[in-house]
Design an enzyme around this catalytic site. Structure first.
Site, PDB file in Angstrom:
ATOM      1  N   CYS A 124      -6.472   1.226   1.855  1.00 39.12           N
ATOM      2  CA  CYS A 124      -6.605  -0.475   2.275  1.00 39.12           C
ATOM      3  C   CYS A 124      -8.094  -0.626   1.434  1.00 39.12           C
ATOM      4  CB  CYS A 124      -6.574  -0.148   4.060  1.00 39.12           C
ATOM      5  SG  CYS A 124      -7.737   0.743   4.920  1.00 39.12           S
TER       6      CYS A 124
ATOM      7  N   HIS B 243      -8.102   0.999   9.006  1.00 41.69           N
ATOM      8  CA  HIS B 243      -7.469  -0.075   7.972  1.00 41.69           C
ATOM      9  C   HIS B 243      -7.452  -1.748   7.837  1.00 41.69           C
ATOM     10  CE1 HIS B 243      -3.936  -1.164   6.413  1.00 41.69           C
ATOM     11  NE2 HIS B 243      -3.712  -2.329   6.392  1.00 41.69           N
TER      12      HIS B 243
ATOM     13  N   GLN C  12       0.927  -1.277  -0.150  1.00 44.65           N
ATOM     14  CA  GLN C  12      -0.153  -0.079  -0.051  1.00 44.65           C
ATOM     15  C   GLN C  12       0.782   1.502   0.092  1.00 44.65           C
ATOM     16  OE1 GLN C  12      -2.777   0.153   3.412  1.00 44.65           O
ATOM     17  NE2 GLN C  12      -3.404   2.369   2.489  1.00 44.65           N
TER      18      GLN C  12
ATOM     19  N   ASP D 194      -1.507  -8.005   4.546  1.00 41.23           N
ATOM     20  CA  ASP D 194      -1.633  -5.767   4.830  1.00 41.23           C
ATOM     21  C   ASP D 194      -0.950  -5.190   4.419  1.00 41.23           C
ATOM     22  OD1 ASP D 194      -1.348  -4.188   6.133  1.00 41.23           O
ATOM     23  OD2 ASP D 194      -1.621  -4.618   8.253  1.00 41.23           O
TER      24      ASP D 194
END
Length: 242
Positions: A105, A176, A99, A191
């Site tokens: 996200c 998130h 990211q 992630d």
């Protein structure tokens, strides 16, 4: 969540299965093939309500200073584990991107969800998603991040999806999105703020939802005073509820 890069910042997506389903369908996922669903709780009865098979789990949680510390620790451990050829070979099978766009996200979580089940779903030929995965197939996570950051079509689609939510848009969010996928018989936490996918042990398509919620509950327990959690599942449609 804001992300690492200061170059670009998108409006955050709402954690809403209807909004995210419409977003994916507009990008090229066939509407009659898969859809996002709410996970209302972790009891067996509530998990059984989620349509099966579950292809991926998307989790929204509060991003706090201790989260940054945990990410730094995870990244350090992953760098040390890279010396293991077995671990590296397994991780290479996972579709993963970093990211670098603020508040991206949610979109990245959905890209992780779809990117790791491409053989199991139907994308419209020539659609954005079909072209995106074909273009980024042989890229590393950072190259994929740059490709996404420079893609105006995705930015416009994200903006449209973000404006479709039912809550007031707040650009300075501290929540998130991450994704959980089962790849090659292993549960991975994906992630975009971390260096690599995080393995959480053995899993399967049949147990993905249960396995992911075990990890999710650990995160929730670390934030007992917060209500800013949401879990959604990407599931195949037109299948019987288990």
């Amino acid at each position: 969540m804001s992300g690492e890069s200061k170059k670009k910042r998108w409006v955050p997506l709402e954690s809403n299965p209807e909004v995210m389903s419409q977003f994916l369908w507009g990008l090229g996922l066939r509407e009659d093939d898969a859809e996002m669903y709410d996970v209302y709780g972790f009891d067996d009865e509530l998990l059984d309500m989620v349509p099966k098979p579950v292809l991926a789990v998307v989790f929204l949680f509060p991003y706090k200073p201790q989260t940054e510390a945990e990410i730094s620790l995870d990244n350090k451990q992953l760098e040390e584990e890279e010396a293991s050829s077995v671990a590296k070979k397994s991780i290479e099978k996972v579709y993963f991107l970093k990211q670098t766009v603020g508040n991206a996200c949610g979109t990245i979580g959905l890209l992780h969800a779809i990117g790791n089940v491409l053989p199991e779903i139907n994308l419209i030929e020539g659609s954005f998603l079909a072209r995106f995965y074909k273009s980024t197939e042989n890229m590393n996570p950072f190259e994929r991040a740059s490709f996404l950051e420079e893609n105006q079509e995705m930015e416009d689609a994200h903006s449209t999806a973000a404006s479709a939510g039912q809550t007031e848009v707040i650009e300075d969010v501290r929540d998130h999105f991450i994704c959980f996928s089962c790849v090659d018989g292993m549960l991975y936490e994906l992630d975009g703020l971390k260096s690599h996918p995080i393995s959480h042990g053995v899993s399967s398509r049949n147990t993905l939802l249960q396995d992911a919620t075990k990890v999710i509950k650990q995160t929730i327990q670390k934030n007992p005073n917060s209500m800013n959690f949401n879990v959604m599942a990407l599931s195949k449609k037109n299948t019987a509820v288990a």
